[in-house]
Design an enzyme around this catalytic site. Structure first.
Site, PDB file in Angstrom:
ATOM      1  N   LEU A 283       1.133  -1.274   0.271  1.00 29.83           N
ATOM      2  CA  LEU A 283       0.029   0.054   0.020  1.00 29.83           C
ATOM      3  C   LEU A 283       0.905   1.052   0.022  1.00 29.83           C
ATOM      4  CD1 LEU A 283      -3.180  -0.937   3.049  1.00 29.83           C
ATOM      5  CD2 LEU A 283      -2.751  -1.124   0.453  1.00 29.83           C
ATOM      6  N   ASP A 284       0.962   2.034  -0.997  1.00 24.77           N
ATOM      7  CA  ASP A 284       1.004   3.502  -0.898  1.00 24.77           C
ATOM      8  C   ASP A 284       1.476   4.236   0.941  1.00 24.77           C
ATOM      9  OD1 ASP A 284       1.422   3.738  -3.358  1.00 24.77           O
ATOM     10  OD2 ASP A 284      -0.509   4.782  -3.160  1.00 24.77           O
ATOM     11  N   ALA A 285       2.701   4.839   1.034  1.00 23.01           N
ATOM     12  CA  ALA A 285       2.819   4.979   2.109  1.00 23.01           C
ATOM     13  C   ALA A 285       1.660   5.631   2.993  1.00 23.01           C
ATOM     14  CB  ALA A 285       4.129   6.005   2.131  1.00 23.01           C
ATOM     15  N   ASN A 286       0.973   7.135   2.652  1.00 15.56           N
ATOM     16  CA  ASN A 286      -0.679   7.283   3.286  1.00 15.56           C
ATOM     17  C   ASN A 286      -1.205   6.417   2.480  1.00 15.56           C
ATOM     18  OD1 ASN A 286       1.566   9.604   3.650  1.00 15.56           O
ATOM     19  ND2 ASN A 286       1.200  10.772   2.737  1.00 15.56           N
ATOM     20  N   THR A 287      -1.397   5.544   2.406  1.00 16.85           N
ATOM     21  CA  THR A 287      -2.609   4.490   2.059  1.00 16.85           C
ATOM     22  C   THR A 287      -3.030   3.940   2.889  1.00 16.85           C
ATOM     23  OG1 THR A 287      -3.125   4.951  -0.102  1.00 16.85           O
ATOM     24  CG2 THR A 287      -4.351   3.012   0.411  1.00 16.85           C
TER      25      THR A 287
END
Length: 309
Positions: free
Chosen positions: A139-143
């Site tokens: 997952l993306d770091a900010n997801t």
């Protein structure tokens, strides 16, 4: 050890900026190429150049490529806010908080899921590159949201295959600007790196096939809450596809979100959450499903947008 390359500029690159030409010739990002140029390690016909200078067909390039950086290693340290949804001898399922990458990457100095698990005393599979052992998807770091990590070697190989064969049910919730028309639909558009080379991805002809299904759960005055089902798992796929249909995720300034709306709702990152994850257990064959509740920042902003409607 530095790698010195000398070669003529292909005619096909006539008139290209030096940084763009280097990126295409050596498979570099534009920013990496610019760094090499700024260091004085690029000569064109025996002279140093600026990144915005233009190359000409047949010109002689001399490029000193720096040695590749050493692969990053996970730092074993507990990650505040990362909770365990399930664990057995083969897998561990976590609810990933915001600001946490799946595994170490060059340039990332923040916390990681892998480091957090190791720091809390969990074991992971040793398959895969050292910096991403046990990691079968990202997952993306900010997801935020549900993510599974393999603990055994058999789980690693079987989960990797299941993700590749699209046998994993991945459901996301996204708060997007406006109201998609139709309310339920599919975005089938190829994705590749954005031509600007600035780290973004984009819908690009000839990119990797990418398919996103969406369904509107609730329509508010300024935004819509969508449930999203991915057929493919490209980097930034949901964010790119939502931006491509002119309904970017709220807070996703990288992909064109309205900063005024983001500020009003208190959203400091893309409003995107991996709500559910379903798969066949890699050793028992049991069908498993996990749900990660909304983190506080997304829950608060959802209350605010609902109150405005």
């Amino acid at each position: 050890m530095a790698d010195v390359r000398s070669l003529p500029v292909p005619d096909g690159l006539e008139g290209e900026r030096v940084d763009a030409a280097l990126a295409r010739l050596f498979g570099l990002s534009r920013s990496r190429a610019a760094d090499i140029i700024a260091a004085g390690d690029v000569l064109l016909d025996g002279r140093t150049v600026a990144k915005s200078d233009r190359v000409h067909g047949g010109g002689w390039l001399e490029v000193t490529l720096p040695p590749p950086p050493a692969p990053p290693r996970p730092v074993a340290e507990p990650v505040p806010g990362m909770t365990i949804l399930y664990e057995d001898d083969d897998i561990v399922v976590v609810a990933k908080p915001v600001g946490v990458a799946a595994h170490p990457t060059t340039g990332w100095t923040g916390p990681t899921v892998l480091g957090g698990l190791l720091g809390a005393g969990h074991t992971v599979a040793t398959s895969g590159a050292a910096e991403r052992q046990g990691i079968v998807h990202r997952l993306d770091a900010n997801t935020t949201g549900a993510m599974v990590v393999a603990k055994s070697e058999v789980a690693y190989s079987r989960l990797k295959r299941a993700f590749k064969e699209r046998r994993i049910d991945k459901r996301y919730h996204a708060l997007v600007q406006g109201h998609p028309d139709p309310f339920r639909g599919t975005v089938d558009a190829p994705i590749d790196r954005h031509p600007s080379g600035d780290g973004r991805f984009a819908v690009v002809a000839g990119g990797r096939p990418s398919v996103t299904h969406y369904d509107t759960l609730e329509a508010f005055r300024a935004a819509s809450l969508l449930e999203i089902d991915l057929e493919t798992g490209r980097t930034h796929q949901i964010r790119v596809h939502m931006a491509a249909i002119r309904h970017p995720c709220v807070g996703d300034l990288l992909y064109g979100a309205d900063p005024t709306l983001s500020e009003r709702l208190g959203v400091r990152r893309q409003w995107l959450h991996a709500i559910r994850l379903g798969f066949e257990h890699p050793t028992t064959g049991e069908q498993m499903e996990f749900e990660a509740p909304y983190p506080d920042d997304l829950a608060r902003s959802l209350e605010l947008v609902a109150a405005e409607s």
